[in-house]
Design a protein around this motif. Structure first.
Motif, mmCIF file in Angstrom:
data_model
loop_
_atom_site.group_PDB
_atom_site.id
_atom_site.type_symbol
_atom_site.label_atom_id
_atom_site.label_comp_id
_atom_site.label_asym_id
_atom_site.label_seq_id
_atom_site.Cartn_x
_atom_site.Cartn_y
_atom_site.Cartn_z
ATOM 1 N N GLU A 292 0.810 -1.210 0.000
ATOM 2 C CA GLU A 292 0.000 0.000 0.000
ATOM 3 C C GLU A 292 0.846 1.263 0.000
ATOM 4 N N SER A 293 1.769 1.362 0.939
ATOM 5 C CA SER A 293 2.524 2.606 1.108
ATOM 6 C C SER A 293 3.774 2.684 0.247
ATOM 7 N N LYS A 294 4.189 1.554 -0.324
ATOM 8 C CA LYS A 294 5.440 1.442 -1.092
ATOM 9 C C LYS A 294 6.671 1.701 -0.218
ATOM 10 N N LYS A 295 6.497 1.643 1.097
ATOM 11 C CA LYS A 295 7.605 1.819 2.022
ATOM 12 C C LYS A 295 8.523 0.602 1.975
ATOM 13 N N PRO A 296 9.845 0.814 1.829
ATOM 14 C CA PRO A 296 10.760 -0.340 1.809
ATOM 15 C C PRO A 296 10.784 -1.052 3.154
ATOM 16 N N LEU A 297 10.963 -2.360 3.113
ATOM 17 C CA LEU A 297 10.940 -3.180 4.322
ATOM 18 C C LEU A 297 12.288 -3.852 4.525
ATOM 19 N N SER A 298 12.803 -3.720 5.728
ATOM 20 C CA SER A 298 14.030 -4.411 6.115
ATOM 21 C C SER A 298 13.647 -5.720 6.775
ATOM 22 N N LEU A 299 14.099 -6.837 6.206
ATOM 23 C CA LEU A 299 13.681 -8.149 6.704
ATOM 24 C C LEU A 299 14.642 -9.227 6.218
ATOM 25 N N LYS A 300 14.384 -10.455 6.638
ATOM 26 C CA LYS A 300 15.150 -11.602 6.180
ATOM 27 C C LYS A 300 14.310 -12.422 5.214
ATOM 28 N N ILE A 312 18.925 -26.981 -0.876
ATOM 29 C CA ILE A 312 19.741 -25.827 -0.535
ATOM 30 C C ILE A 312 18.856 -24.789 0.138
ATOM 31 N N GLN A 313 19.349 -24.169 1.192
ATOM 32 C CA GLN A 313 18.610 -23.097 1.854
ATOM 33 C C GLN A 313 19.589 -22.031 2.313
ATOM 34 N N ILE A 314 19.358 -20.789 1.898
ATOM 35 C CA ILE A 314 20.205 -19.684 2.323
ATOM 36 C C ILE A 314 19.313 -18.539 2.776
ATOM 37 N N THR A 315 19.899 -17.614 3.525
ATOM 38 C CA THR A 315 19.155 -16.469 4.045
ATOM 39 C C THR A 315 19.809 -15.182 3.569
ATOM 40 N N LYS A 316 18.977 -14.225 3.150
ATOM 41 C CA LYS A 316 19.440 -12.899 2.759
ATOM 42 C C LYS A 316 18.669 -11.857 3.548
ATOM 43 N N LYS A 317 19.302 -10.722 3.837
ATOM 44 C CA LYS A 317 18.655 -9.645 4.585
ATOM 45 C C LYS A 317 18.596 -8.403 3.724
ATOM 46 N N SER A 318 17.415 -7.808 3.614
ATOM 47 C CA SER A 318 17.290 -6.568 2.840
ATOM 48 C C SER A 318 17.787 -5.386 3.665
ATOM 49 N N ASN A 319 18.307 -4.362 2.967
ATOM 50 C CA ASN A 319 18.823 -3.184 3.663
ATOM 51 C C ASN A 319 17.692 -2.190 3.953
ATOM 52 N N THR A 320 18.050 -0.993 4.386
ATOM 53 C CA THR A 320 17.034 0.000 4.751
ATOM 54 C C THR A 320 16.207 0.455 3.554
ATOM 55 N N MET A 336 12.527 -21.047 -4.813
ATOM 56 C CA MET A 336 11.393 -20.459 -4.109
ATOM 57 C C MET A 336 11.901 -19.489 -3.067
ATOM 58 N N ILE A 337 11.244 -18.302 -2.990
ATOM 59 C CA ILE A 337 11.597 -17.293 -2.008
ATOM 60 C C ILE A 337 10.516 -17.244 -0.944
ATOM 61 N N GLU A 338 10.940 -17.335 0.286
ATOM 62 C CA GLU A 338 10.014 -17.266 1.425
ATOM 63 C C GLU A 338 10.309 -15.990 2.213
ATOM 64 N N ILE A 339 9.303 -15.113 2.339
ATOM 65 C CA ILE A 339 9.493 -13.851 3.043
ATOM 66 C C ILE A 339 8.437 -13.739 4.136
ATOM 67 N N GLN A 340 8.901 -13.503 5.353
ATOM 68 C CA GLN A 340 7.988 -13.340 6.474
ATOM 69 C C GLN A 340 8.428 -12.152 7.321
ATOM 70 N N LYS A 341 7.417 -11.397 7.812
ATOM 71 C CA LYS A 341 7.684 -10.271 8.698
ATOM 72 C C LYS A 341 6.465 -10.081 9.598
ATOM 73 N N GLU A 342 6.739 -9.784 10.858
ATOM 74 C CA GLU A 342 5.648 -9.612 11.815
ATOM 75 C C GLU A 342 4.683 -8.525 11.341
ATOM 76 N N LEU A 347 4.798 -14.501 2.398
ATOM 77 C CA LEU A 347 4.790 -14.519 0.938
ATOM 78 C C LEU A 347 5.736 -15.601 0.442
ATOM 79 N N PHE A 348 5.251 -16.406 -0.497
ATOM 80 C CA PHE A 348 6.073 -17.428 -1.134
ATOM 81 C C PHE A 348 6.075 -17.152 -2.626
ATOM 82 N N TYR A 349 7.262 -17.133 -3.229
ATOM 83 C CA TYR A 349 7.375 -16.805 -4.652
ATOM 84 C C TYR A 349 8.245 -17.845 -5.332
ATOM 85 N N LYS A 350 7.748 -18.406 -6.441
ATOM 86 C CA LYS A 350 8.544 -19.374 -7.204
ATOM 87 C C LYS A 350 8.916 -18.777 -8.555
#
Length: 350
Positions: A292-300, A312-320, A336-342, A347-350
């Motif tokens: 909605e807001s287009k605000k960038p999200l910092s998450l894993k 294979i499973q790896i983790t990446k962290k987005s910046n500010t 597949m990309i798995e993104i979760q944030k409180e 969101l799951f993306y293939k």
């Protein structure tokens, strides 16, 4: 709700994998693949032997020693020409150059030996002809596609800290014109094991190991290219190719890197590992925003894929700014990309 602003296919999935179940509690080094990838020659001191010998592992067959190539002494660091017709390796067997030190002890140097593929196997190895072998150690040889150029290490007896990289050119059946490679690859910090990576019959770059400052620990793997006559500054490969332990004796085959490492989690000593080649990967940027807001999200973000049937499973962290970068290898399976944030739906993306 999370919103992926841009994504194509992604992963930096360089997960370490055992190759061919040939690792043991002893040391395995320097895998050299046949062009079809069905067999690999490597060196090992398995079976409790004090000396290192050459072994052959082929699909569906037990590992066996290469009896006519081995000696009662050290035989190590095998390398094949790109066409698979020539084998070079280092050995301190009888026939290698000898010297006497200041304490009147006989010193037998490591020299480079050469063998040729025939219909019935490999010819008996002989010291490589020409100007390469000396009273110093010559080790870690490698060849270009047709064997017309030899790359190798040389260092004073018993002082690997002074190891340097050289090349020699085949001229009238002998390897001559021995040349020290430029300082961009010869840092003075034990640079060893230069090997070419091929695109068809053309060398697209070189890999080598070095203890130069800036690594993760021990020997680390670096990648460089040559443009014209200029060697480009080497690039330090990321984790998990490199680790806090040592990575040495790298080989390149069919878009994959194979190396020896004494990292934690192996069977013992140095083991062989396989990785996707980061130099052959495409780079992508992922931006994660609030829908909605287009605000960038910092998450894993967790990325799932597979390589050679291994998960294979790896983790990446987005910046500010909500961004993270990933490299995609052509060798990966579905990603597949798995993104979760409180406060957001997963969101799951293939």
């Amino acid at each position: 709700m999370l919103y992926i602003f841009f994504i194509f296919i992604l992963a930096n999935a360089l997960s370490a994998l055992d190759i061919r179940n040939i690792n043991t509690q002893d040391n395995e080094f320097s895998p050299a693949f046949y062009p079809d990838g069905k067999c690999v020659i490597f060196s090992s001191n398995r079976l409790g032997k004090p000396d290192t010998n050459l072994y052959l592992a082929c699909e569906g067959e037990p590992v066996k020693p290469l009896v006519n190539l081995n000696s009662p002494y050290h035989d190590e660091s095998p390398r094949l020409s790109g066409d698979g017709k020539i084998l070079v390796f280092a050995s301190d067997r009888d026939g290698s150059k000898e010297s006497i030190d200041s304490n009147h002890r006989i010193r037998v140097s490591f020299d480079i030996y050469i063998s040729y593929k025939t219909k019935t196997g490999w010819t008996n190895p002989v010291p490589i002809p020409g100007e390469v072998n000396s009273f110093a150690h010559e080790r870690s040889p490698a060849l270009n596609y047709d064997g017309s150029v030899l790359y190798f290490n040389r260092w004073p007896f018993g002082n690997i800290k002074k190891a340097k990289l050289y090349k020699a050119v085949l001229q009238n059946g002998k390897y001559r014109s021995v040349t020290l490679l430029p300082s961009v690859v010869n840092s003075g910090f034990a640079d060893v094991g230069l090997v070419p990576a091929f695109q068809g019959t053309t060398i697209q770059g070189f890999y080598f190991a070095s203890r130069r400052p800036g690594g993760f620990g021990g020997w680390d793997i670096y990648y460089t290219k040559v443009q014209g006559d200029k060697w480009l500054p080497p690039v330090h490969l990321p984790k998990p190719v490199n680790s806090p332990q040592s990575e040495v004796y790298l080989s390149w085959h069919n878009g994959k890197l194979y190396l020896a490492s004494n990292r934690k989690g192996g069977k013992g000593g140095y083991d062989l590992y396989a990785f996707l080649d980061p130099a052959r990967a495409k780079k992508y940027t992922v931006i994660v925003q609030d829908k909605e807001s287009k605000k960038p999200l910092s998450l894993k973000a967790t990325i799932h894929s597979e390589f050679n049937g291994q998960k294979i499973q790896i983790t990446k962290k987005s910046n500010t700014k909500g961004k993270f970068s990933l490299e995609v290898s052509e060798k990966l399976g579905q990603v597949m990309i798995e993104i979760q944030k409180e406060g957001y739906l997963p969101l799951f993306y293939k």
